[in-house]
Every structure is written in C-alpha cells, then in structure tokens.
Design an enzyme around this catalytic site. Structure first.
Site, PDB file in Angstrom:
ATOM      1  N   VAL A 281       7.182 -10.106   0.145  1.00 25.81           N
ATOM      2  CA  VAL A 281       6.233 -10.176   1.255  1.00 25.81           C
ATOM      3  C   VAL A 281       4.821 -10.538   0.807  1.00 25.81           C
ATOM      4  O   VAL A 281       3.986 -10.922   1.639  1.00 25.81           O
ATOM      5  CB  VAL A 281       6.183  -8.849   2.039  1.00 25.81           C
TER       6      VAL A 281
ATOM      7  N   ASN B  36       7.282  -1.873   5.763  1.00 27.85           N
ATOM      8  CA  ASN B  36       7.423  -0.716   4.890  1.00 27.85           C
ATOM      9  C   ASN B  36       7.208  -1.039   3.410  1.00 27.85           C
ATOM     10  O   ASN B  36       6.903  -0.148   2.623  1.00 27.85           O
ATOM     11  CB  ASN B  36       8.820  -0.109   5.090  1.00 27.85           C
TER      12      ASN B  36
ATOM     13  N   SER C 296       0.007   5.660   4.771  1.00 28.29           N
ATOM     14  CA  SER C 296       0.194   6.852   3.938  1.00 28.29           C
ATOM     15  C   SER C 296      -0.870   7.868   4.311  1.00 28.29           C
ATOM     16  O   SER C 296      -1.939   7.523   4.819  1.00 28.29           O
ATOM     17  CB  SER C 296       0.056   6.493   2.456  1.00 28.29           C
TER      18      SER C 296
ATOM     19  N   TYR D  82      -4.595   2.202  -4.008  1.00 22.40           N
ATOM     20  CA  TYR D  82      -3.530   2.578  -3.077  1.00 22.40           C
ATOM     21  C   TYR D  82      -4.099   3.133  -1.768  1.00 22.40           C
ATOM     22  O   TYR D  82      -3.736   2.680  -0.676  1.00 22.40           O
ATOM     23  CB  TYR D  82      -2.618   3.611  -3.736  1.00 22.40           C
TER      24      TYR D  82
ATOM     25  N   SER E 187      -5.869   0.457   0.280  1.00 22.01           N
ATOM     26  CA  SER E 187      -4.922  -0.470   0.913  1.00 22.01           C
ATOM     27  C   SER E 187      -4.305   0.151   2.157  1.00 22.01           C
ATOM     28  O   SER E 187      -4.137  -0.516   3.182  1.00 22.01           O
ATOM     29  CB  SER E 187      -3.828  -0.883  -0.079  1.00 22.01           C
ATOM     30  N   LYS E 188      -3.989   1.430   2.088  1.00 18.86           N
ATOM     31  CA  LYS E 188      -3.347   2.091   3.223  1.00 18.86           C
ATOM     32  C   LYS E 188      -4.346   2.350   4.358  1.00 18.86           C
ATOM     33  O   LYS E 188      -3.972   2.298   5.542  1.00 18.86           O
ATOM     34  CB  LYS E 188      -2.697   3.395   2.767  1.00 18.86           C
TER      35      LYS E 188
END
Length: 250
Positions: free
Chosen positions: A57, A83, A134, A147, A150-151
């Site tokens: 992706v 996901n 998340s 991380y 990004s979420k």
C-alpha cells in the site's frame, strides 16, 4: 441480494486477519491485501469467499494495480478497511529520517493512497471507510514519535474524509486499538510491561484481535449507517483515564 465486498489491507495476520474471518462469517466477500506473499498465502488458504492480493500500500503503482484487480475479481467494493501498518519505535534523537519515512509511507501514505483509489467504487455502493489508527495517535507515549504521529495524522485524515465524502453517502470512521494480545506483542512485552498495562487499563487486561474486529465490522455494516467522522478507542478504557495512576483509582 448482492453479496457485499470488503477490502482489508494488512490482512495476513493480526487484526486484519481476525477482521477478515469475522466479515466472512457475516456473509461478506473479502479482498485480502498484504505485501507478505508467503504469510498471505497461508492466511487465505481455505477461506471461502476471500481472495489474496499481494501488493504494497505504500507504493502508488502497486495501489494503482491492486484496485482494478480486486474489482475485476469481485465486481464491487462496499467497505475499505485500511489496516496495514508498521511499528518502529525509538527515542526521538535516534529516529532518523529513513525510519520516519518507512513509518509514514505505510501508516499514513498507504491509507491516503488506498482510500483515493477506491473512491469511485465506494461512490457506487455508498460504502464505508474504516481507518485503523492507534491509542498512540490519541495520547503521547515514549519511543513513538514516528508511529504516534502517523496515527494521529490518520485520525485527522478520517475526519477530512467524513467531511468531504458524506455527500456521496460514503462514511469514514477510525478505530484506535489499545494494547492487543497479538503474537507479536506477547513476544516483545516483558512480564513487567504486561503488568504495567494491566494496572493502567480500567478493564485490567489486553484486548483481543477479535474484539477490535467486532468494532471494525460494525462500522462497515448498515447498523452504523448514521455514524461517520468518529474516532473510537477500543482500548479497555486506557485513553479515558488520562494519567491513570492505579493507586489513585483505588
């Protein structure tokens, strides 16, 4: 009745695979997309109503090939579950740009690319997008500068999608899992970490992959037909506790 079809990215394991199996049990067809060809082949073997698609992706040209292939196989798309994700953790000062980009490429760019590419099909079915963020996108934590950021961006992207795509009947919602008892988590979480999570979470336990899948499946379904732009923390109450010192809750 025409059988509905969902595209689930990162479907070879974990929450993606659990959601695949649940959707199949509820009568959906599922396009399982993952870049891990070997694991995807194992995961999809014997799953009637599902078909594997090996694409990445984070690569625009892969996404451009994947969506026509899925539509050729199934003929329609009623839900897209973004996901697929990667988790790389480290202190801010040790997070180089290459690591930052690896996380953003999949966790954020992948959501954007797949959502954009599937819009024509979702317009036809007045379908649903479910983005998986998340708890780290809702509350800051150590070692998660790439991380968590990004979420958090995925959460905002979800709201943008809801605001702009509602006129086409497309709903977009976001699920933010808390600590989940996956094989990977259990392999890297020490007993000390497990105990700390249990103490910090009001329900005093990790969630299961199936519990997260249940929320995703609901948001894809007609039962959520008036739900869009929402960010749902499926986290045992972890985010709601703020500081959440266990001693203060007793």
């Amino acid at each position: 009745m025409t059988q509905k079809t969902a595209l689930i990215t990162g479907a070879a394991r974990g929450i993606g695979l659990a959601t695949t199996k649940l959707m199949l049990d509820r009568g959906w067809q599922v396009a399982m997309l993952d870049r891990d060809a070997e694991e995807l082949a194992r995961a999809s073997d014997g799953l009637e109503g599902a078909a594997p698609f090996v694409f990445d992706v984070s690569i625009p040209s892969d996404v451009d090939k994947a969506i026509p292939a899925i539509l050729e196989r199934f003929g329609r798309l009623d839900a897209v579950v973004n996901n697929a994700g990667v988790a790389e953790f480290g202190p801010i000062e040790q997070t180089d740009f290459a690591m930052w980009r690896r996380v953003m490429d999949t966790n954020l760019d992948g959501v954007f690319l797949v959502s954009q590419a599937t819009l024509p099909a979702l317009k036809e079915t007045r379908g649903a997008i479910v983005n998986i963020a998340s708890i780290s996108g809702l509350r800051a934590s150590t070692l998660r500068v790439a991380y968590g950021t990004s979420k958090a961006a995925v959460i905002q992207l979800t709201k943008q999608q809801a605001a702009e795509l509602g006129e086409y009947g497309i709903r977009s919602n976001c699920v933010c899992p808390g600590p989940v008892r996956t094989k990977l988590a259990m392999a890297v979480h020490s007993q000390e970490i497990i105990d700390a999570y249990h103490d910090a979470i009001p329900l005093n336990r990790y969630g299961s992959e199936l519990e997260i899948a249940e929320v995703i499946a609901f948001l894809c379904s007609e039962q959520a037909s008036y739900v869009t732009g929402q960010v749902i923390a499926s986290d045992g109450g972890f985010e709601s506790t703020g500081v959440g010192l266990p001693a203060l809750r007793k």
